[in-house]
Design a protein around this motif. Structure first.
Motif, short mmCIF file in Angstrom:
data_model
loop_
_atom_site.label_atom_id
_atom_site.label_comp_id
_atom_site.label_asym_id
_atom_site.label_seq_id
_atom_site.Cartn_x
_atom_site.Cartn_y
_atom_site.Cartn_z
N UNK A 74 -3.00 31.81 2.22
CA UNK A 74 -2.80 30.56 2.97
C UNK A 74 -1.53 29.86 2.51
N UNK A 75 -1.30 29.85 1.20
CA UNK A 75 -0.10 29.22 0.65
C UNK A 75 1.16 29.97 1.08
N UNK A 76 1.12 31.31 1.00
CA UNK A 76 2.28 32.12 1.38
C UNK A 76 2.62 31.92 2.85
N UNK A 77 1.59 31.82 3.69
CA UNK A 77 1.83 31.66 5.13
C UNK A 77 2.58 30.38 5.45
N UNK A 78 2.52 29.40 4.56
CA UNK A 78 3.19 28.12 4.80
C UNK A 78 4.60 28.08 4.25
N UNK B 28 4.05 40.07 1.82
CA UNK B 28 3.01 39.55 0.93
C UNK B 28 1.69 39.36 1.67
N UNK B 29 1.75 38.87 2.90
CA UNK B 29 0.52 38.65 3.65
C UNK B 29 -0.19 39.97 3.94
N UNK B 30 0.56 41.01 4.26
CA UNK B 30 -0.06 42.31 4.49
C UNK B 30 -0.77 42.80 3.22
N UNK B 31 -0.10 42.64 2.08
CA UNK B 31 -0.70 43.11 0.83
C UNK B 31 -1.94 42.29 0.47
N UNK B 32 -1.88 40.99 0.67
CA UNK B 32 -3.04 40.15 0.38
C UNK B 32 -4.17 40.42 1.35
N UNK B 33 -3.84 40.67 2.60
CA UNK B 33 -4.87 41.00 3.58
C UNK B 33 -5.60 42.29 3.19
N UNK B 34 -4.84 43.28 2.73
CA UNK B 34 -5.47 44.53 2.29
C UNK B 34 -6.37 44.30 1.09
N UNK B 35 -6.00 43.36 0.23
CA UNK B 35 -6.79 43.11 -0.98
C UNK B 35 -8.12 42.43 -0.66
N UNK B 36 -8.16 41.65 0.43
CA UNK B 36 -9.41 40.96 0.79
C UNK B 36 -10.04 41.56 2.03
#
Length: 461
Positions: free
Chosen positions: A150-154, A198-206
């Motif tokens: 959420x933070x990265x998306x902003x 970063x969002x792709x990597x975080x999405x894969x992690x969750x």
């Protein structure tokens, strides 16, 4: 590493030492057992008697644990984010979200530990490193990963080189390609990354959270909504998305490329390959002789010397040292032959890619054939690594010899030996650094030439 949300304020991460207190306590406990004798002797001199060793153990434990926790606090930090105000606190300083335009992804790995770290930099000066994932020291939990997304998306992250690399140009890799190269580099490294990466990597992690796994379900609000939707996530920044029919065609083309590459390798075998095998088996034979002689010497020791006389014991030493040195020489020769073999495979791979591209321009996007791509999957720095290690070892022994000269009051000899040893150590360090840079360059070339084989395209639903 827990993450909290209170009154519209989001706290992400912090010092990982507190979450991994059991690991810190275990490491410092073993270290304290080994080092407790020195302070215990001091306490004993003060007349504390039987309490000396326990006090020495506790003293070392407090110092080691405090040092580790302080080091982790300085190395990693947390983010305090106020979404409504669009302000974040990095290392105690408030900065507007719009000033955080730079992000770095770092990966460090070895045989026992691996850590993924993001570093966010504000144009106002402050920056913070967040431990995202790690082993054995833990990073963010599932809620923390979602809030970090959420933070990265902003953030208005800027990546100057975030564009697809032209064919054959390894200096213009995209942020996704550079991140893949870091992952493929032995020991890891760092690269500047953009928001989508970063969002792709975080999405894969969750991902398990999206699947409805109650064990990883988000306990708080709608933080998952700040992650990119599935349709956007399946689309690479480069815009490559294939249908199921196109994927079937891609697999057929890959198989055809592999067969053609295997035919080229069979028709043009590298000259160094038989030498590589020869030196390998000579090395095994030499070391086998040395091991067999060591076993014979141990058996003779157990039998009180009934197998060998005094002359036989001298031969034992000779047959241990001689084959051992030969094994080392054959290993160095094997490293040279192995590097030469891989360089030949790389030359064949570049030539195959150029020739194949004349018939089928899409081959560069599909990627180099697997039999030839293997030439970049392994380092060609074996010989240089071994030589750097040997130079470092020789330099160490030369500096040890300098101590002997100084104790014998041969000051000139000691100074010369110390100088030579230091020069050898510097040369070894420079060689190790060059090896590491070359490994990173090889990984980037692997990503570039690998195309879709290394970074496959997304598939339409």
């Amino acid at each position: 590493m827990t993450t909290s949300t209170r009154g519209g304020t989001v706290r992400i991460g912090g010092s990982p030492g507190l979450r991994s207190w059991k690991l810190v306590l275990g490491v410092t406990g073993f270290g304290s057992l080994a080092l407790a004798a020195l302070p215990a002797a001091g306490y004993d001199a003060l007349g504390l008697g039987e309490w000396s060793w326990p006090l020495g153990f506790l003293s070392v434990l407090v110092v080691l644990a405090g040092g580790i926790l302080l080091g982790l606090h300085l190395a990693y930090g947390g983010i305090v984010w106020h979404p409504d105000e669009r302000v974040a606190v990095l290392r105690g300083r408030r900065v507007p979200i719009d000033t955080i335009t730079e992000a770095w992804r770092s990966l460090s790995s070895n045989g026992t530990a691996s850590y993924l770290t993001y570093r966010f930099v504000s144009t106002d000066g402050p920056s913070v490193r967040v431990l995202v994932a790690g082993n054995p020291m833990k990073g963010l939990d599932d809620t923390g990963l979602q809030q970090l997304a959420r933070f990265v998306a902003a953030l208005p992250l800027v990546v100057p080189d975030a564009r697809p690399a032209p064919a054959g140009d390894a200096s213009a890799l995209s942020d996704r390609q550079r991140a893949a190269a870091v992952t493929l580099t032995t020991g890891g490294g760092k690269s500047r990354v953009g928001r989508e990466m970063l969002l792709d990597e975080l999405r894969a992690a969750v991902a398990p959270t999206e699947a409805g796994d109650p064990a990883t379900a988000a306990p708080d609000d709608d933080s998952a909504a700040y992650l990119p939707p599935a349709s956007a996530r399946r689309r690479r920044p480069e815009g490559e998305t294939l249908s199921a029919r196109e994927v079937e065609r891609l697999v057929r083309d890959w198989d055809a490329d592999d067969r053609d590459a295997a035919r080229m390798l069979a028709e043009e075998p590298t000259r160094a390959r038989p030498l590589r095998r020869l030196f390998f088996w000579l090395m095994i034979a030499s070391l086998g002789v040395a091991v067999a002689v060591i076993i014979l010497a141990i058996a003779d020791e157990q039998l009180n010397g009934v197998l060998l006389d005094a002359n036989g014991e001298d031969l034992i030493v000779l047959f241990i040292v001689g084959p051992g040195l030969l094994g080392l020489l054959f290993y160095i020769a094997w490293c040279a032959a192995a590097d030469a073999h891989l360089r030949s495979v790389r030359r064949l791979g570049e030539r195959w890619l150029d020739e194949r591209a004349q018939e089928d321009p899409e081959v560069r996007q599909r990627g180099l054939a697997t039999p030839l791509l293997a030439g970049w999957a392994v380092s060609v720095q074996r010989l240089r690594t071994v030589l750097a290690f040997l130079i470092c070892l020789v330099g160490f022994f030369v500096m040890i010899a300098a101590i002997f000269f100084f104790t014998e009051e041969a000051v000139l000899g000691g100074v010369v030996a110390l100088g030579v040893g230091l020069v050898l150590e510097v040369v070894a360090v420079l060689m190790f650094l060059r090896v590491q840079r070359q490994k990173r360059a090889d990984a980037e070339q692997l990503v570039l030439l690998g195309g879709w084989r290394v970074l496959p395209p997304a598939i339409e639903d």
